[in-house]
Design a protein around this motif. Structure first.
Motif, PDB file in Angstrom:
ATOM      1  N   VAL A 307      18.035  41.736  17.593  1.00  0.00           N
ATOM      2  CA  VAL A 307      18.287  40.668  16.723  1.00  0.00           C
ATOM      3  C   VAL A 307      19.596  40.799  16.076  1.00  0.00           C
ATOM      4  CG1 VAL A 307      18.088  39.168  14.680  1.00  0.00           C
ATOM      5  CG2 VAL A 307      15.736  39.753  16.209  1.00  0.00           C
ATOM      6  N   SER A 308      20.061  42.135  15.844  1.00  0.00           N
ATOM      7  CA  SER A 308      21.202  42.277  15.019  1.00  0.00           C
ATOM      8  C   SER A 308      22.486  42.962  16.354  1.00  0.00           C
ATOM      9  CB  SER A 308      20.977  43.827  14.264  1.00  0.00           C
ATOM     10  OG  SER A 308      20.573  44.838  14.704  1.00  0.00           O
ATOM     11  N   CYS A 309      22.083  42.751  17.479  1.00  0.00           N
ATOM     12  CA  CYS A 309      22.945  43.181  18.669  1.00  0.00           C
ATOM     13  C   CYS A 309      24.112  42.288  18.255  1.00  0.00           C
ATOM     14  CB  CYS A 309      22.607  43.285  19.845  1.00  0.00           C
ATOM     15  SG  CYS A 309      22.085  41.833  20.652  1.00  0.00           S
ATOM     16  N   ILE A 310      25.518  42.605  18.803  1.00  0.00           N
ATOM     17  CA  ILE A 310      26.655  41.866  18.544  1.00  0.00           C
ATOM     18  C   ILE A 310      26.461  40.494  18.912  1.00  0.00           C
ATOM     19  CG2 ILE A 310      29.284  41.877  18.971  1.00  0.00           C
ATOM     20  CD1 ILE A 310      29.103  44.963  18.901  1.00  0.00           C
ATOM     21  N   PRO A 311      26.313  40.138  20.341  1.00  0.00           N
ATOM     22  CA  PRO A 311      26.257  38.748  20.789  1.00  0.00           C
ATOM     23  C   PRO A 311      25.446  37.946  20.099  1.00  0.00           C
ATOM     24  CG  PRO A 311      26.200  40.312  22.681  1.00  0.00           C
ATOM     25  CD  PRO A 311      25.864  40.978  21.479  1.00  0.00           C
ATOM     26  N   ALA A 312      24.174  38.557  19.697  1.00  0.00           N
ATOM     27  CA  ALA A 312      23.184  37.616  18.927  1.00  0.00           C
ATOM     28  C   ALA A 312      23.574  37.297  17.468  1.00  0.00           C
ATOM     29  CB  ALA A 312      21.907  38.349  19.024  1.00  0.00           C
ATOM     30  N   ALA A 313      24.009  38.458  16.825  1.00  0.00           N
ATOM     31  CA  ALA A 313      24.624  38.227  15.413  1.00  0.00           C
ATOM     32  C   ALA A 313      25.751  37.325  15.233  1.00  0.00           C
ATOM     33  CB  ALA A 313      25.135  39.814  14.677  1.00  0.00           C
ATOM     34  N   ILE A 314      26.982  37.529  16.270  1.00  0.00           N
ATOM     35  CA  ILE A 314      27.982  36.566  16.287  1.00  0.00           C
ATOM     36  C   ILE A 314      27.538  35.117  16.440  1.00  0.00           C
ATOM     37  CG2 ILE A 314      29.937  35.853  17.718  1.00  0.00           C
ATOM     38  CD1 ILE A 314      30.586  38.756  18.154  1.00  0.00           C
ATOM     39  N   ALA A 315      26.513  34.623  17.416  1.00  0.00           N
ATOM     40  CA  ALA A 315      25.945  33.459  17.438  1.00  0.00           C
ATOM     41  C   ALA A 315      25.586  32.937  16.162  1.00  0.00           C
ATOM     42  CB  ALA A 315      24.883  33.610  18.463  1.00  0.00           C
ATOM     43  N   VAL A 316      24.952  33.628  15.166  1.00  0.00           N
ATOM     44  CA  VAL A 316      24.364  33.089  14.036  1.00  0.00           C
ATOM     45  C   VAL A 316      25.683  33.128  13.093  1.00  0.00           C
ATOM     46  CG1 VAL A 316      22.743  33.570  11.995  1.00  0.00           C
ATOM     47  CG2 VAL A 316      22.102  34.049  14.371  1.00  0.00           C
ATOM     48  N   TRP A 317      26.495  34.098  13.061  1.00  0.00           N
ATOM     49  CA  TRP A 317      27.621  34.202  11.949  1.00  0.00           C
ATOM     50  C   TRP A 317      28.480  33.235  12.145  1.00  0.00           C
ATOM     51  CZ3 TRP A 317      28.519  36.821   7.426  1.00  0.00           C
ATOM     52  CH2 TRP A 317      29.904  36.975   7.144  1.00  0.00           C
ATOM     53  N   ALA A 318      28.725  32.856  13.361  1.00  0.00           N
ATOM     54  CA  ALA A 318      29.655  31.775  13.662  1.00  0.00           C
ATOM     55  C   ALA A 318      29.611  30.285  13.083  1.00  0.00           C
ATOM     56  CB  ALA A 318      29.965  31.561  15.297  1.00  0.00           C
ATOM     57  N   LEU A 319      28.064  30.278  12.823  1.00  0.00           N
ATOM     58  CA  LEU A 319      27.869  28.576  12.280  1.00  0.00           C
ATOM     59  C   LEU A 319      27.216  28.583  11.028  1.00  0.00           C
ATOM     60  CD1 LEU A 319      25.658  27.431  15.618  1.00  0.00           C
ATOM     61  CD2 LEU A 319      28.079  27.066  14.941  1.00  0.00           C
ATOM     62  N   VAL A 320      26.854  29.745  10.473  1.00  0.00           N
ATOM     63  CA  VAL A 320      25.934  29.626   9.035  1.00  0.00           C
ATOM     64  C   VAL A 320      26.860  30.317   7.981  1.00  0.00           C
ATOM     65  CG1 VAL A 320      23.643  28.904  10.106  1.00  0.00           C
ATOM     66  CG2 VAL A 320      24.474  31.099   9.536  1.00  0.00           C
ATOM     67  N   LYS A 321      26.519  30.168   6.877  1.00  0.00           N
ATOM     68  CA  LYS A 321      27.007  30.946   5.499  1.00  0.00           C
ATOM     69  C   LYS A 321      26.320  32.183   5.452  1.00  0.00           C
ATOM     70  CE  LYS A 321      28.190  26.471   3.269  1.00  0.00           C
ATOM     71  NZ  LYS A 321      28.223  25.733   2.113  1.00  0.00           N
ATOM     72  N   PRO A 322      26.949  33.160   4.879  1.00  0.00           N
ATOM     73  CA  PRO A 322      26.549  34.516   4.806  1.00  0.00           C
ATOM     74  C   PRO A 322      25.338  34.589   4.128  1.00  0.00           C
ATOM     75  CG  PRO A 322      28.836  34.333   4.233  1.00  0.00           C
ATOM     76  CD  PRO A 322      28.505  32.777   4.214  1.00  0.00           C
ATOM     77  N   ARG A 323      24.797  33.816   3.388  1.00  0.00           N
ATOM     78  CA  ARG A 323      23.595  33.703   2.753  1.00  0.00           C
ATOM     79  C   ARG A 323      22.444  33.439   3.798  1.00  0.00           C
ATOM     80  NH1 ARG A 323      22.747  28.423   1.485  1.00  0.00           N
ATOM     81  NH2 ARG A 323      24.751  27.248   1.078  1.00  0.00           N
ATOM     82  N   VAL A 324      22.903  32.744   4.669  1.00  0.00           N
ATOM     83  CA  VAL A 324      21.646  32.339   5.709  1.00  0.00           C
ATOM     84  C   VAL A 324      21.859  33.391   6.804  1.00  0.00           C
ATOM     85  CG1 VAL A 324      20.956  30.617   7.591  1.00  0.00           C
ATOM     86  CG2 VAL A 324      22.080  29.996   5.192  1.00  0.00           C
ATOM     87  N   PHE A 325      22.905  34.004   7.005  1.00  0.00           N
ATOM     88  CA  PHE A 325      22.868  35.136   7.984  1.00  0.00           C
ATOM     89  C   PHE A 325      22.176  36.211   7.395  1.00  0.00           C
ATOM     90  CE2 PHE A 325      25.009  39.116   9.292  1.00  0.00           C
ATOM     91  CZ  PHE A 325      25.105  38.865  11.006  1.00  0.00           C
ATOM     92  N   ALA A 326      22.452  36.723   6.093  1.00  0.00           N
ATOM     93  CA  ALA A 326      21.536  37.724   5.510  1.00  0.00           C
ATOM     94  C   ALA A 326      20.061  37.520   5.561  1.00  0.00           C
ATOM     95  CB  ALA A 326      22.042  37.886   3.955  1.00  0.00           C
ATOM     96  N   ALA A 327      19.653  36.244   5.326  1.00  0.00           N
ATOM     97  CA  ALA A 327      18.386  36.081   5.495  1.00  0.00           C
ATOM     98  C   ALA A 327      17.775  36.211   6.955  1.00  0.00           C
ATOM     99  CB  ALA A 327      18.147  34.483   4.982  1.00  0.00           C
ATOM    100  N   TYR A 328      18.570  35.732   7.878  1.00  0.00           N
ATOM    101  CA  TYR A 328      18.199  36.128   9.393  1.00  0.00           C
ATOM    102  C   TYR A 328      17.996  37.692   9.541  1.00  0.00           C
ATOM    103  CZ  TYR A 328      19.915  36.769  14.399  1.00  0.00           C
ATOM    104  OH  TYR A 328      19.946  37.198  15.629  1.00  0.00           O
TER     105      TYR A 328
END
Length: 347
Positions: A307-328
């Motif tokens: 879940v935390s590998c670079i491609p997957a993490a970038i996919a989430v970080w690109a679209l949502v705010k940091p608090r949602v990314f932290a929840a992810y």
């Protein structure tokens, strides 16, 4: 699936990016020849034998992905975001956990879904499950770690998606998930199919071979993923050989062995920053298991790390705010530890 390095065409000419994985593959035997030349040949034969052992799984994997790309089966992902929210969560978790869709490849599609009101719960279900399993990953995992481990990981992927989706649904009105989107979603890509202005749209054609363009897509996808999987698996098997030779097994057993919750939590926490590529992780985990890593720690490592590998993490970080990314990331750790504890009991 593939994460190949592509040439960039600039107005002044064509430049090529250096593929660090191939550079590392070439450097490992050179460095080993300097410091311990007697181990060069055993390391190379170990890696070659491991590649030969998983060769049939690699062939099936690349043919499956080529078929999915050529038929346009990715278009079916849109169906996961239709209907009632509960139905969307279930479908998104299953599509993410069982399909060969690259997480970053579908960023424009997910951005469009969020923009028109698709619930974050369904998107989170897809995001959590999609990096963890696909047909190629299943076959390679089965060939290296065994079919039971591969099945357990697939079930864990879907379960993590369901867990994350329903958690977001439950707390959708809280400060964490309220107004989740960034103002300007960013496009990203992880393969040669990037750049499509209308991703995941169009008709699915299951009998693709009468169409020249689809045959070309199949051929290019197969070649691309043979190189991709071959590169990462060769590197991983070389590292596994070095790990088995130079890393003390008792150290791994002390840190990640046993049946308690400690090794499982540690496996998840180590997996998140250490995980570079899901396919390369499979043989590395195999080596760690041989040296005493517990089954639960291995499962939590691959779930949290995927879940935390670079491609997957970038996919989430690109679209949502940091608090949602932290929840992810938080949901990933909780789900990974739970999967590891369950696998400790079952295995």
């Amino acid at each position: 699936m593939a994460d190949t390095t592509q040439p960039n065409t600039q107005p002044t000419g064509r430049t090529w990016k250096v593929d660090k994985a191939w550079v590392t593959i070439l450097l490992i035997p050179v460095v080993l020849a300097i410091f311990d030349p007697a181990e060069v040949w055993p390391m190379l034969t170990f890696a070659a034998g491991a590649i030969g052992h998983t060769g049939i799984f690699i062939i099936f994997a690349v043919l499956a992905v080529g078929y999915m790309k050529a038929t346009g089966a990715e278009n079916l992902l849109a169906k996961a975001f239709e209907g009632r929210e509960t139905h969307m969560i279930v479908m998104a978790a299953m599509m993410g956990g069982l399909s060969p869709f690259c997480s970053c490849e579908v960023i424009p599609f997910i951005a469009a879904m969020l923009a028109v009101g698709a619930p974050l719960s369904a998107v989170m279900a897809f995001w959590l499950s999609s990096p963890l399993m696909d047909p190629a990953m299943f076959l390679i995992t089965a060939g290296t770690l065994g079919v039971p481990f591969a099945v357990a990981k697939a079930v864990s992927a879907v379960s993590l998606g369901l867990f994350g989706g329903f958690m977001v649904k439950t707390f959708a009105r809280t400060a964490v998930f309220d107004d989740p989107l960034k103002n300007a979603p960013v496009k990203s890509c992880c393969g040669s199919s990037c750049g499509d202005d209308k991703p995941l749209q169009g008709k699915t054609v299951w009998k693709f071979w009468p169409h020249a363009d689809r045959r070309r897509t199949f051929r290019e996808t197969v070649i691309e993923n043979v190189l991709f999987l071959g590169k990462w698996l060769l590197l991983a098997y070389m590292i596994e050989a070095l790990m088995l030779r130079y890393v003390p097994a008792d150290m791994i057993a002390r840190a990640l062995g046993g049946d308690g919750i400690g090794p499982v939590i540690l496996g998840a926490l180590v997996g998140m920053p250490a995980y570079l590529n899901g396919y390369a992780a499979v043989p590395l985990v195999g080596g760690l298991l041989e040296q005493g890593m517990s089954n639960g720690a291995a499962m939590s490592f691959v779930i949290a790390g995927g879940v935390s590998c670079i491609p997957a993490a970038i996919a989430v970080w690109a679209l949502v705010k940091p608090r949602v990314f932290a929840a992810y990331l938080g949901l990933a750790v909780i789900g990974a530890v739970a999967a590891g504890l369950v696998w400790n009991v079952i295995a």
